[in-house]
Design a protein around this motif. Structure first.
Motif, PDB file in Angstrom:
ATOM      1  N   SER A  96      -4.233   7.015  -5.984  1.00  0.00           N
ATOM      2  CA  SER A  96      -3.708   5.975  -6.878  1.00  0.00           C
ATOM      3  C   SER A  96      -2.706   6.525  -7.884  1.00  0.00           C
ATOM      4  O   SER A  96      -1.914   5.766  -8.447  1.00  0.00           O
ATOM      5  N   GLN A 373      -2.053  -6.597  -9.825  1.00  0.00           N
ATOM      6  CA  GLN A 373      -0.980  -5.683  -9.429  1.00  0.00           C
ATOM      7  C   GLN A 373       0.406  -6.248  -9.747  1.00  0.00           C
ATOM      8  O   GLN A 373       0.567  -7.418 -10.096  1.00  0.00           O
ATOM      9  N   ARG A 390       4.774  -0.964  -9.753  1.00  0.00           N
ATOM     10  CA  ARG A 390       4.037  -0.045  -8.888  1.00  0.00           C
ATOM     11  C   ARG A 390       3.928  -0.587  -7.471  1.00  0.00           C
ATOM     12  O   ARG A 390       3.529   0.130  -6.564  1.00  0.00           O
ATOM     13  N   HIS A 399      -3.961   4.168  -1.948  1.00  0.00           N
ATOM     14  CA  HIS A 399      -3.060   3.959  -3.084  1.00  0.00           C
ATOM     15  C   HIS A 399      -3.421   2.715  -3.905  1.00  0.00           C
ATOM     16  O   HIS A 399      -2.689   2.362  -4.831  1.00  0.00           O
ATOM     17  N   TYR A 401      -4.505   0.175  -6.595  1.00  0.00           N
ATOM     18  CA  TYR A 401      -4.578   0.325  -8.043  1.00  0.00           C
ATOM     19  C   TYR A 401      -4.859  -1.033  -8.682  1.00  0.00           C
ATOM     20  O   TYR A 401      -4.687  -2.090  -8.059  1.00  0.00           O
ATOM     21  N   ASP A 403      -4.459  -2.990 -12.703  1.00  0.00           N
ATOM     22  CA  ASP A 403      -3.945  -2.887 -14.061  1.00  0.00           C
ATOM     23  C   ASP A 403      -5.073  -3.081 -15.072  1.00  0.00           C
ATOM     24  O   ASP A 403      -5.781  -4.095 -15.039  1.00  0.00           O
TER      25      ASP A 403
END
Length: 429
Positions: A96, A373, A390, A399, A401, A403
Motif C-alpha cells: 500500500s 479512495q 492515488r 496495493h 488503500y 483514506d
C-alpha cells in the motif's frame, strides 16, 4: 437547538483521531482467519472500558460481542440492532505504500507461510465500529433499545478443516439473547471518498469454496510410464473450468476461480495427489447447484481421460447478501443525513461475497459500501481513478488503500443507523 444527531456527530468527531490510531495499529498487526487473538483482545479491552452491559468473547474462535442496553428503553425491551465488523486479514503482501504498512509473515498457517495484510479493509471496519461503540455508549441514556457490537472472525473463510465465521457465531448462540431486529454492516470500497453505495437485491453474490482432489500413482520423474501423473489431469481441469461459462446463462454472472494448488511430490518425483482450491461465485443464488453439478462432471471425467481419479468437495457455502427494497427505502433518509444527497449513490451488484449475509438474511437489515479512495463513478456505476490521486486499487489487491479521513463517516453511519432503528425511524413499513 441541538438534536441527538448533532450529539452523535460531536462524539464521532471527538473520537476520530483515536479511530485513525486504532486503524494504523490494526493495519500493522494483521491476523489471518481463526487466528485473530490479539485483535480480539484489543476490541474486548476497549468495549470493557466503555462499561457496556456485557462483553462476550471467544465466540466462534475469536469473535467478540458487546451489549449496550439503552436507558430510554427500560433496560432493552424494544428494538435490537446488531452492528457488525469483520476482523480477519488476508494472505496478501502489503504494498500500500503507507508508513504503517504491515510486515507480517505467518509461518504456521495451513498452506503457508503467508505474508499477511489488511488488503480488504477490515482494519477500517474494526476501528470504525470501535468508534461507534464509544459514540453510542456516550448517549446510552437516550437510546430506546439495545445495540450489539458484533466483531466477527474468519469472514475470509477459515482453513478448510476448521469451522468459523458468521454461521459459526450463529450456531454458538451469539445473538440468542437478545435477538436482533436489524443487522447492519458496511464495507470499505474503491468508491469516491465518503460515498455510500447501496443496492436493492443481491449486492454481493453467493459463494462456496471448492476443493478438487486429483489422485494418480506416485512414481519417479524418470519413469512416468510406470505411474499415473495427476498434474496433467489437474491442468486440464483448470483449463476446462473456463468452458463452464459458455454453457450457462450469460445474463446471470458466475465465476469459478482456482486460487491455490498443492501437490504431494518433489522436483524429481511425480506425486500421488494434486489439490486445487478455489471459489465459485453466483450472482443468482439458485445457479449454485447447477454450477456445482457441471463442475463435478467436468472434474470426474477429465481425470478419467488421464487414467486418474478426481473428486470435488463444495465447502463453506456463503449465501448472497440480499438488501430488500423496503429496507433500502427506510434507510435512504439516514444515509443522506450522514453523507449528503449527492454522496448517496446506487451501487452495482458484484461477485464479491461476504458472510454478513448470514446475519442480514436471518434478521433483516442492510449492507452497504463506503467509498475510501481517489476515484470517481463512471455512468455504469463502476469506479475509475482520478488523475493525480492515488488511483484505484481493488480489495484483495496488495496495493489496496483506504483514506483515513473517511473513517469518521463510517463511525457516523453506524451511529445514525443504530439510533434511527432503535427509535423506529429506520424500519421497513
Amino acid at each position: 437547538m441541538s438534536t441527538i444527531y448533532d450529539e452523535l456527530d460531536r462524539h464521532a468527531n471527538a473520537i476520530a483521531a483515536q479511530v485513525v490510531r486504532w486503524r494504523h495499529h490494526l493495519h500493522q498487526h494483521p491476523e489471518l482467519p481463526n487466528r485473530e487473538s490479539n485483535t480480539a483482545e484489543l476490541i474486548a479491552d476497549h468495549l470493557r472500558s466503555l462499561k457496556l452491559d456485557e462483553v462476550r468473547t471467544g465466540i466462534a474462535g475469536h469473535g467478540v460481542v458487546g451489549v449496550l442496553r439503552g436507558g430510554a428503553d427500560g433496560g432493552g425491551s424494544g428494538a435490537v440492532i446488531a452492528l457488525r465488523a469483520d476482523i480477519d486479514a488476508l494472505p496478501v503482501p502489503d504494498l500500500s505504500g503507507v508508513d504503517f504498512a504491515a510486515h507480517v509473515v505467518d509461518k504456521d498457517y495451513p498452506g503457508g507461510p503467508f505474508p499477511v495484510s489488511h488488503a480488504c479493509g477490515h482494519d477500517c471496519h474494526i476501528s470504525m465500529l470501535m468508534g461507534a461503540a464509544s459514540v453510542l455508549a456516550a448517549v446510552r441514556e437516550q437510546l430506546p433499545g439495545t445495540v450489539l457490537f458484533v466483531f466477527q472472525p474468519a469472514e475470509e473463510g477459515p482453513p478448510v478443516d476448521e469451522k468459523g465465521g458468521a454461521r459459526e457465531m450463529l450456531a454458538q448462540g451469539a445473538f440468542d439473547n437478545p435477538a436482533p431486529t436489524m443487522a447492519f454492516g458496511l464495507h470499505v470500497w474503491p468508491y469516491p471518498k465518503g460515498d455510500i453505495g447501496y443496492w436493492a437485491g443481491n449486492l454481493f453474490s453467493s459463494s462456496c469454496l471448492v476443493k478438487i482432489t486429483v489422485t494418480g500413482q506416485q512414481v519417479h520423474g524418470s519413469t512416468p510410464w510406470m505411474g499415473i501423473d495427476p498434474m496433467p489431469a489437474a491442468a486440464a481441469i483448470v483449463t476446462g473450468i473456463g468452458q463452464l461459462y459458455r454453457e450457462l446463462d450469460a445474463y446471470d454472472p458466475i465465476t469459478v476461480s482456482i486460487g491455490h494448488i498443492e501437490d504431494v511430490g518433489r522436483f524429481n518425483i511425480i506425486g500421488q495427489t494434486v489439490t486445487l482450491l478455489g471459489t465459485i461465485r453466483c450472482a443468482v443464488e439458485s445457479d449454485m447447484t447447477e454450477v456445482q453439478k457441471r463442475l463435478d462432471t467436468l472434474v470426474e471425467h477429465t481425470a478419467l481421460a488421464y487414467n486418474a481419479t478426481a473428486t470435488a468437495d463444495f465447502l463453506q457455502h456463503v449465501p448472497a447478501v440480499h438488501n430488500t427494497e423496503k429496507w433500502i427505502e427506510a434507510a435512504l433518509p439516514t444515509f443522506r443525513r450522514v453523507a449528503g444527497d449527492e454522496k448517496v449513490v446506487q451501487s452495482v451488484p458484484t461477485l464479491a461475497c461476504d458472510d454478513v449475509s448470514e446475519f442480514v438474511n436471518k434478521y433483516g437489515g442492510l449492507y452497504v459500501l463506503l467509498g475510501v479512495q481517489d476515484t470517481q463513478l463512471a455512468p455504469h456505476g463502476m469506479p475509475t481513478p482520478i488523475p493525480g490521486g492515488r488511483g484505484l486499487a481493488m480489495n484483495h489487491n496488495p496495493h489496496f488503500y483506504a483514506d483515513d479521513d473517511t473513517l469518521v463517516t463510517g463511525v457516523r453511519l453506524h451511529s445514525h443507523v443504530a439510533y434511527d432503528h432503535l427509535a423506529g425511524i429506520l424500519s421497513p413499513k
